[in-house]
Design a protein around this motif. Structure first.
Motif, short mmCIF file in Angstrom:
data_model
loop_
_atom_site.label_atom_id
_atom_site.label_comp_id
_atom_site.label_asym_id
_atom_site.label_seq_id
_atom_site.Cartn_x
_atom_site.Cartn_y
_atom_site.Cartn_z
N UNK A 183 0.48 -1.20 -0.21
CA UNK A 183 -0.16 -0.03 -0.07
C UNK A 183 0.66 1.39 0.73
N UNK A 205 10.02 -4.28 7.32
CA UNK A 205 9.19 -3.38 8.51
C UNK A 205 9.93 -2.38 9.32
N UNK A 233 -3.11 -4.58 5.56
CA UNK A 233 -2.05 -4.66 6.56
C UNK A 233 -3.06 -5.30 7.63
N UNK A 234 -2.21 -6.50 7.76
CA UNK A 234 -2.96 -7.39 8.97
C UNK A 234 -2.70 -7.29 10.20
N UNK A 235 -4.12 -7.97 10.76
CA UNK A 235 -3.48 -7.88 12.69
C UNK A 235 -2.43 -9.05 12.62
N UNK A 236 -1.54 -8.80 13.16
CA UNK A 236 -0.40 -9.69 12.77
C UNK A 236 0.88 -8.91 13.94
N UNK A 237 1.61 -10.07 14.21
CA UNK A 237 2.82 -10.08 15.40
C UNK A 237 4.06 -10.91 14.54
N UNK A 238 5.12 -9.97 15.30
CA UNK A 238 6.69 -10.36 14.78
C UNK A 238 6.90 -10.85 16.39
N UNK A 272 7.65 -0.21 9.17
CA UNK A 272 6.26 -0.34 10.30
C UNK A 272 5.62 -1.61 10.24
N UNK A 273 4.58 -2.43 11.05
CA UNK A 273 3.67 -3.26 10.45
C UNK A 273 2.76 -3.29 9.85
N UNK A 274 2.53 -2.23 9.77
CA UNK A 274 1.20 -1.89 9.42
C UNK A 274 1.24 -1.65 7.64
#
Lengths: 222, 318
Positions: free
Chosen positions: A37, A153, A66-71, A157-159
């Motif tokens: 994006x 990332x 953008x997923x709802x996710x974590x590393x 950033x994550x999003x």
């Protein structure tokens, strides 16, 4: 009532695969799909950073998501829900992105205009797939077989990062454009427009006007 | 005295529930809509959404990938006391927001508006919002979290008395038309309308009408309650359904809240609480009991009071 036609599609589809798609078909995707994006577009196109994937051979499917996710601390990934963000905002970058990456499936929310489809989707042999709802985040999350990588990332950033997802019959998605440049949403808008005058009957324009671009209810605001 | 640890633990549970479990009142409303829907595409969409809520609960994963912008409403009985005071409470809510973002996981949606800095935890300047309300009696505290989507479906306009009810209808329809096309508002939604107040409170009233009232609730003013029924019907008569496809379900319910405004004006706001109408509520009692529910029960008679003194107190004094 018969439901819509269901099709399973590869994220590296052939021209024939794409040609058979009709507006309103329901699609499930298998193969690698990446999220990109505004963050990725700006980095790859404006800052000319090297795209960290082989495109389109690894994937021709660009997800506006953008997923709802974590590393996790060990470097593994947990992806919960997945849904799309509205695509019309990315029209600025998409022609160049498609030329550069050979993307054939643009997957997002709300579609683009038929003008966009005719100008750069059709010449690139690409179509638009819309998420359903919106959003069927949990259903789509179930279609994630594995998170293969997260690129950029640190920078974005994550999003906004570029998530590379291995899809296993991920869906549902709805075919929202075809190789003639027709737009599903515009087709539906036209049907709804016939009734609009009746619902507004008896109302008058507000006494205080606004500077605006449209007062025509058959227009869109995107 | 309510222990701060209990507040934080409850807040973390609420974050999880809001993201994953669709509130029953909205679910029932959507099921009724799915039964009446005959547009083939919008009907397919509603069925997919109903499947999605089930999948979210089964898998304990967020119902939507856009997990909204988490925020808090805190309501306290007049006698409630919090260990460490309100500064400790705000810290606990910020910690719960951050830890649930990583835990559920949620999407770290909150960024700086200019620099796009993302703390990856939904906490930042002014985020999460924490707003307060009070009730005349009680030692309890209600924690309410709402994870509303943020981009489309909301608008404001300064109308005037001469615009009348027809003017209100017209702006309502304009908002539904503008953001309903292509389903930008993620309808069918709970539409909240704010009427009156100052410009900022008008927005707050409309937002709270959509997110802090349940499907099926009605304003305590019977004439406003009638408008709510009429507006729900009107929105559903446009011919537009889910995703902007031909259909008859755009509005799961319409809630209207009012506040006194400047004598010359009639400001109006419209808000859409989407297919993922995420809210979760818990009441924490002074004895440590925690009761979970999904109805914020925000708009009590006290919140809508219009007299100088709170009426029951005045009556008691007479």
């Amino acid at each position: 009532m018969t439901g819509p036609r269901e099709i399973t599609l590869s994220t590296t589809p052939t021209d024939e695969d794409i040609a058979q798609l009709r507006l309103g078909d329901v699609v499930y995707l298998s193969g690698l799909m990446y999220t990109a994006r505004e963050g990725v577009y700006m980095r790859a196109l404006e800052e000319q950073a090297n795209i960290p994937m082989e495109l389109p051979s690894q994937s021709a499917a660009n997800f506006h998501c953008s997923p709802a996710a974590r590393i996790n601390p060990d470097g593994s990934f947990d992806m919960g829900a997945v849904t799309a963000t509205a695509s019309f905002r990315f029209a600025k970058w998409l022609p160049e992105w498609m030329a550069k990456t050979g993307a054939k499936l643009i997957v997002g929310k709300g579609g683009m205009s038929s003008k966009d489809y005719k100008e750069y989707f059709v010449p690139n042999g690409a179509v638009y797939l819309s998420t359903v709802g919106y959003g069927t985040g949990a259903l789509l999350g179930r279609g994630v077989e594995n998170v293969e990588a997260v690129h950029w990332n640190e920078e974005l950033g994550l999003a906004q990062a570029m998530w590379v997802i291995k899809c296993n019959r991920m869906g549902p998605f709805i075919v929202a454009s075809d190789l003639n440049g027709n737009c599903l949403f515009e087709r539906e808008n036209a049907k709804i427009a016939e009734n609009v005058a009746r619902v507004y009957e008896g109302t008058e324009p507000a006494v205080l006007k606004r500077y605006g671009e449209s007062d025509d209810r058959t227009d869109e605001v995107i | 005295m309510i222990p701060i640890q209990l507040i934080q633990k409850t807040a973390e549970t609420l974050m999880d529930k809001a993201a994953i479990e669709i509130p029953q009142d909205y679910l029932d409303g959507l099921k009724r809509a799915a039964e009446t829907e005959d547009g083939d595409l919008s009907s397919f969409v509603l069925k997919a959404m109903l499947d999605n809520y089930e999948a979210a609960k089964e898998d304990r994963r967020a119902m939507c990938g856009d997990t909204g912008v988490p925020r808090w409403f805190v309501k306290m009985g007049n006698e409630a006391r919090v260990e460490g005071g309100m500064v400790a409470l705000e810290a606990a809510l910020r910690r719960a927001t951050a830890s649930a973002t990583n835990g559920v996981p949620l999407r770290p949606n909150r960024v700086h508006p200019l620099w796009r800095t993302d703390h990856n935890n939904n906490v930042g300047i002014g985020a999460p919002e924490i707003e307060y309300g009070f009730e005349p009696e009680g030692e309890w505290i209600d924690l309410i979290t709402v994870h509303k989507g943020g981009l489309f479906g909301t608008d404001y306009r300064m109308l005037f008395p001469s615009d009348g009810i027809q003017g209100i209808k017209r702006f309502y329809l304009d908002s539904l038309m503008a953001f309903g096309k292509r389903g930008l508002a993620c309808q069918p939604a709970i539409i909240g309308i704010g009427l009156g107040g100052s410009k900022d409170t008008c927005m707050v009233l409309g937002k709270r009408a959509s997110i802090l009232r349940t499907v099926g609730s009605r304003n305590s003013d019977p004439r406003i309650a009638e408008m709510e029924d009429e507006f729900k019907e009107l929105g559903n008569s446009i011919g537009m359904g889910a995703m902007g496809f031909v259909g008859k379900n755009m509005v799961i319910d319409c809630n209207i809240e009012v506040g006194y405004c400047h004598t010359g004006g009639m400001p109006m706001s419209v808000h859409a609480f989407c297919l993922s109408s995420r809210r979760a509520v818990a009441r924490i009692h002074a004895d440590g009991r925690v009761e979970h529910r999904t109805d914020p029960d925000w708009f009590t008679d006290y919140q809508r009071r219009e007299t100088v003194e709170w009426e029951p107190q005045r009556e008691a004094a007479e």
